[in-house]
Design a protein around this motif. Structure first.
Motif, short mmCIF file in Angstrom:
data_model
loop_
_atom_site.label_atom_id
_atom_site.label_comp_id
_atom_site.label_asym_id
_atom_site.label_seq_id
_atom_site.Cartn_x
_atom_site.Cartn_y
_atom_site.Cartn_z
N ALA A 76 22.06 -0.42 21.03
CA ALA A 76 23.17 -0.93 19.86
C ALA A 76 22.24 -1.59 18.87
O ALA A 76 21.28 -2.11 18.77
N PRO A 77 22.94 -1.59 17.64
CA PRO A 77 22.42 -2.10 16.41
C PRO A 77 22.04 -3.64 16.80
O PRO A 77 22.78 -4.60 16.96
N GLY A 78 20.92 -3.89 16.33
CA GLY A 78 20.21 -5.35 16.58
C GLY A 78 20.19 -5.81 17.91
O GLY A 78 19.80 -6.73 18.54
N ASP A 79 20.17 -4.97 18.97
CA ASP A 79 20.07 -5.36 20.48
C ASP A 79 18.69 -4.63 21.10
O ASP A 79 18.59 -4.26 22.08
N LEU A 117 21.72 3.35 17.37
CA LEU A 117 23.21 3.55 16.99
C LEU A 117 23.47 3.13 15.82
O LEU A 117 23.26 2.22 15.28
N ARG A 118 24.39 3.85 15.21
CA ARG A 118 25.19 3.29 14.04
C ARG A 118 26.23 2.42 14.28
O ARG A 118 26.90 2.94 15.19
N PRO A 119 26.54 1.38 13.71
CA PRO A 119 27.43 0.27 14.12
C PRO A 119 28.98 0.96 13.97
O PRO A 119 29.21 1.70 13.14
N PHE A 154 27.58 4.64 17.14
CA PHE A 154 27.58 5.94 17.54
C PHE A 154 26.25 6.57 17.24
O PHE A 154 25.26 5.96 16.45
N ILE A 155 25.74 7.73 17.72
CA ILE A 155 24.57 8.40 17.51
C ILE A 155 24.82 9.40 16.38
O ILE A 155 25.81 10.11 16.17
N GLU A 156 24.04 9.30 15.40
CA GLU A 156 24.10 10.07 14.29
C GLU A 156 23.23 11.44 14.50
O GLU A 156 22.14 11.29 14.59
N VAL A 157 24.17 12.44 14.56
CA VAL A 157 23.39 13.69 14.87
C VAL A 157 23.47 14.53 13.58
O VAL A 157 24.35 14.70 12.76
N THR A 158 22.25 15.00 13.12
CA THR A 158 21.85 15.81 12.08
C THR A 158 21.44 16.99 12.55
O THR A 158 21.13 17.33 13.77
N PRO A 159 21.49 17.92 11.71
CA PRO A 159 20.79 19.51 11.86
C PRO A 159 19.41 19.50 12.41
O PRO A 159 19.11 20.20 13.31
N LYS A 186 27.23 14.42 12.12
CA LYS A 186 28.17 14.27 13.30
C LYS A 186 27.91 12.95 14.03
O LYS A 186 26.77 12.18 13.94
N TYR A 187 28.87 12.52 14.65
CA TYR A 187 28.66 11.35 15.37
C TYR A 187 29.30 11.33 16.78
O TYR A 187 30.24 11.86 17.25
#
Length: 319
Positions: A76-79, A117-119, A154-159, A186-187
């Protein structure tokens, strides 16, 4: 054995004896192509090969889950205090910058990714960028069961990072919502307990004489905006666990023909084969009560063959 230097120096470079880049970063926050030849995080001058093993070995082994087959940890962000190896390897910014931080297999002993993760707060008006997400059932109020609280991120998913293995048999792309095919990034919300449970079910099937080399994920994470389209009598639940990343609809498909295999050897494929999987789920939950959750049997229809729903919601449910 020497201690690793802490503070702003972090880990500056790998000993020349290692002769390897420690890690690469995929997807969000990835290094620019011009930086491709540079190690993302060099180790401190005082670190030896043995020190590197000490840093990575026990730390990553402890993140491999009950199955020993997890290949990613979601932060998690900052965790980063929960997973200090993230900032030890990639610096303080890695705890704030969403992305997939891949540790070299040559150093870690196996593929492993630390994923920041993205917040959740980055979701505005039901979207992040062009990707439609929607709103969680209890987003504007506190649920009586904390397992129905909105995700932390969220997990930021890219190609580029979608093929990252999150466990021995599963990749990020296996769990993406089945819509918005042309929209990137995608998230994704994904719970490590689900991955652990799926891997243990595969192990249990194989242990009991039922080969399970491939578990096909029909449906993993569903964004709330996608889930709500199927809510109704006989359809999806408005508070479906798929929205929380700890549920998947799956079937054993060793020949990868897109259909459940004949698991009981009777020459037919039907819910009797699903029952074989449900029995494996029961044995896994008895052995690992911390992974208790739901298991549901679904019959074939014109759109799909029989399959099983498996989740790790925290309480036993069967249907």
């Amino acid at each position: 054995m020497k201690a690793v230097k802490s503070g702003a120096s972090h880990l500056r470079r790998v000993s020349a004896a290692v002769g390897l880049a420690v890690a690469t970063v995929l997807g969000a926050g990835a290094a620019r192509p011009s930086d491709a030849s540079k190690p993302v995080l060099p180790l401190a001058d005082s670190v030896t090969v043995a020190d590197t093993d000490f840093i990575l070995g026990p730390s990553l082994d402890s993140l491999a889950g009950l199955s020993g087959k997890l290949r990613a940890r979601f932060v998690a962000p900052g965790d980063d205090l929960q997973v200090p190896v993230l900032t030890q390897l990639f610096g303080d910014s890695s705890a704030r910058r969403p992305g997939v931080y891949a540790v070299s297999e040559a150093v870690a002993g196996r593929p492993f990714a630390l994923i920041t993760l993205r917040p959740f707060a980055d979701k505005k008006n039901g979207r992040i960028g062009s990707y439609r997400i929607g709103s969680w059932p209890f987003e504007r109020r506190t649920p009586s069961n904390p397992r129905y609280a909105s995700p932390v991120g969220f997990i930021e998913v890219t190609p580029e990072n979608q093929d990252t293995y999150v466990s021995e048999h599963f990749r990020l792309r296996d769990f993406l919502t089945k819509d918005q095919h042309a929209v990137w990034p995608k998230y994704l919300v994904l719970d490590e307990r689900l991955l652990d449970k799926l891997e243990l079910v595969m192990l249990e099937l194989s242990r009991s004489g039922v080969p399970a080399q491939h578990l096909h994920v029909m449906s993993g994470f569903r964004t709330p905006q996608y889930n709500v389209k199927g809510v109704g009598a006989g359809g999806r639940a408005s508070a479906s666990r798929h929205q929380y990343g700890d549920a998947a609809d799956v079937f054993v498909d060793n020949d990868r023909n897109g259909r459940l295999d004949d698991l009981n050897g009777d020459g037919r494929v039907n819910t009797a084969d699903v029952a074989v999987m449900i029995a494996a789920v029961e044995r896994v939950e008895r052995a690992y009560p911390e992974l208790v959750g739901g298991a549901g049997t679904y019959r074939a229809n014109s759109a799909h063959g029989p399959f099983v729903h498996i989740d790790a919601r925290g309480n036993r449910a069967r249907w």
